[in-house]
Every structure is written in C-alpha cells, then in structure tokens.
Write a protein that holds these residues in place. Structure first.
Motif, short mmCIF file in Angstrom:
data_model
loop_
_atom_site.label_atom_id
_atom_site.label_comp_id
_atom_site.label_asym_id
_atom_site.label_seq_id
_atom_site.Cartn_x
_atom_site.Cartn_y
_atom_site.Cartn_z
N ASP A 1 0.86 -1.17 0.00
CA ASP A 1 0.00 0.00 0.00
C ASP A 1 0.90 1.23 0.00
OD1 ASP A 1 -2.30 1.47 0.00
OD2 ASP A 1 -2.84 1.07 2.08
N ILE A 2 0.33 2.39 -0.25
CA ILE A 2 1.11 3.62 -0.21
C ILE A 2 1.71 3.76 1.18
CG2 ILE A 2 0.98 6.13 -0.34
CD1 ILE A 2 -1.22 5.76 -2.43
N GLY A 3 3.01 4.02 1.23
CA GLY A 3 3.70 4.19 2.51
C GLY A 3 4.36 2.92 3.01
N THR A 4 4.11 1.79 2.35
CA THR A 4 4.76 0.55 2.75
C THR A 4 6.23 0.64 2.35
OG1 THR A 4 2.73 -0.69 2.35
CG2 THR A 4 4.76 -1.96 2.50
N VAL A 5 7.11 0.29 3.28
CA VAL A 5 8.54 0.36 3.01
C VAL A 5 9.03 -1.04 2.59
CG1 VAL A 5 10.80 0.91 3.97
CG2 VAL A 5 8.79 2.20 4.71
N ILE A 6 9.77 -1.06 1.49
CA ILE A 6 10.34 -2.32 1.01
C ILE A 6 11.83 -2.13 0.79
CG2 ILE A 6 8.24 -3.14 -0.12
CD1 ILE A 6 9.54 -2.30 -2.79
N LYS A 7 12.55 -3.24 0.75
CA LYS A 7 13.96 -3.23 0.41
C LYS A 7 14.08 -4.03 -0.88
CE LYS A 7 18.48 -4.26 2.36
NZ LYS A 7 19.20 -4.78 3.54
N ALA A 8 14.61 -3.42 -1.92
CA ALA A 8 14.65 -4.07 -3.23
C ALA A 8 16.06 -4.08 -3.77
CB ALA A 8 13.73 -3.33 -4.20
N ARG A 9 16.38 -5.15 -4.50
CA ARG A 9 17.65 -5.27 -5.21
C ARG A 9 17.31 -5.35 -6.69
NH1 ARG A 9 22.50 -6.59 -2.08
NH2 ARG A 9 21.90 -5.62 -0.12
N CYS A 10 17.99 -4.54 -7.48
CA CYS A 10 17.71 -4.48 -8.92
C CYS A 10 19.01 -4.43 -9.70
CB CYS A 10 16.90 -3.22 -9.25
SG CYS A 10 15.34 -3.10 -8.39
#
Length: 135
Positions: free
Chosen positions: A23-32
């Motif tokens: 949802d808006i405001g959800t914090v994720i950690k991503a590797r790209c």
C-alpha cells in the motif's frame, strides 16, 4: 521474483510481497539490476522484502550508506583490455543494428516489387476483360 505476486482484475490492481498487499507508505527493500527493453532503460527486480520496523529501515539505510562509501565513492578504472572489449561489444551491436536495418529495407523492397507485379497482372487481366466486353 518468487515472493512477488500481481493481482489484476477489473478495477482492482494489487501487488503482494510475501502474501501482504503493498500500500502507499509501505517500506520495502529491493535489489535491482540495470537493463533495457526495446531501447528503454529499466530496473530489473531481483529481490524484494518488506521492511517491518523502523529499526530494520535504519539498518537498511546504514547498509546503503556503507555501500556508497565502500563501492560507489571509489573511482572505477577500466583497463585498456576491458575498454577494448566494451568498444568491440558496442561496435558489434552497431553492426547488428545496421544489418537488421539493411535486411528490413531489402524485405520492404521485395515486398513492394511483388505488390507492383501483382498490380500489373491484375491490370493486364482487367484490360483483357475490358477488350472482351467492348468487342
């Protein structure tokens, strides 16, 4: 990415990570990684994880700061062999593109010639039919 699911239905669009809706405001950690699709640069997602607490978020920011300091802030130097390999790769891609364009032009020319011959045959038949009718 295994833990990412996209749900798309009429009027509903959800992205789920580990079974939880983003949802808006959800914090994720991503590797790209950087990639390109049809000549447009894009990020290719490799891994993604939800960040549950502010503590976890602060650790992620610290890890990112360390990465910037240890890796990105140091000058990247290419050896002459690496540079030559990259230049060869770029030249090869340019050659492939020129060849693709040349083949496409040949294809279009053959297609136009075939269309012209077909139209000539049709016109010849039409004239014969017209002569028969006028006799």
């Amino acid at each position: 990415v295994e833990n990412v699911k996209v749900r798309a239905q009429l009027g509903v669009f959800d992205v789920l990570v580990d079974g939880k809706i983003l949802d808006i405001g959800t914090v994720i950690k991503a590797r790209c990684t950087l990639g390109s699709f049809r000549g447009v640069r894009q990020l290719e997602l490799k891994r993604v994880a939800l960040v549950h607490t502010t503590d976890e978020e602060a650790r992620a920011w610290a890890d990112l700061a360390d990465f910037k300091q240890d890796v990105l802030s140091k000058p990247w130097v290419l050896t002459s062999a690496e540079l030559k390999n990259l230049e060869d790769e770029v030249n090869g891609e340019r050659r492939k593109l020129r060849e693709r364009v040349r083949r496409r032009q040949e294809y279009e020319a053959k297609k136009a010639e075939k269309r012209r011959r077909h139209e000539e045959r049709v016109e010849k038949r039409r004239r014969k039919e017209e002569e028969k009718i006028t006799k």
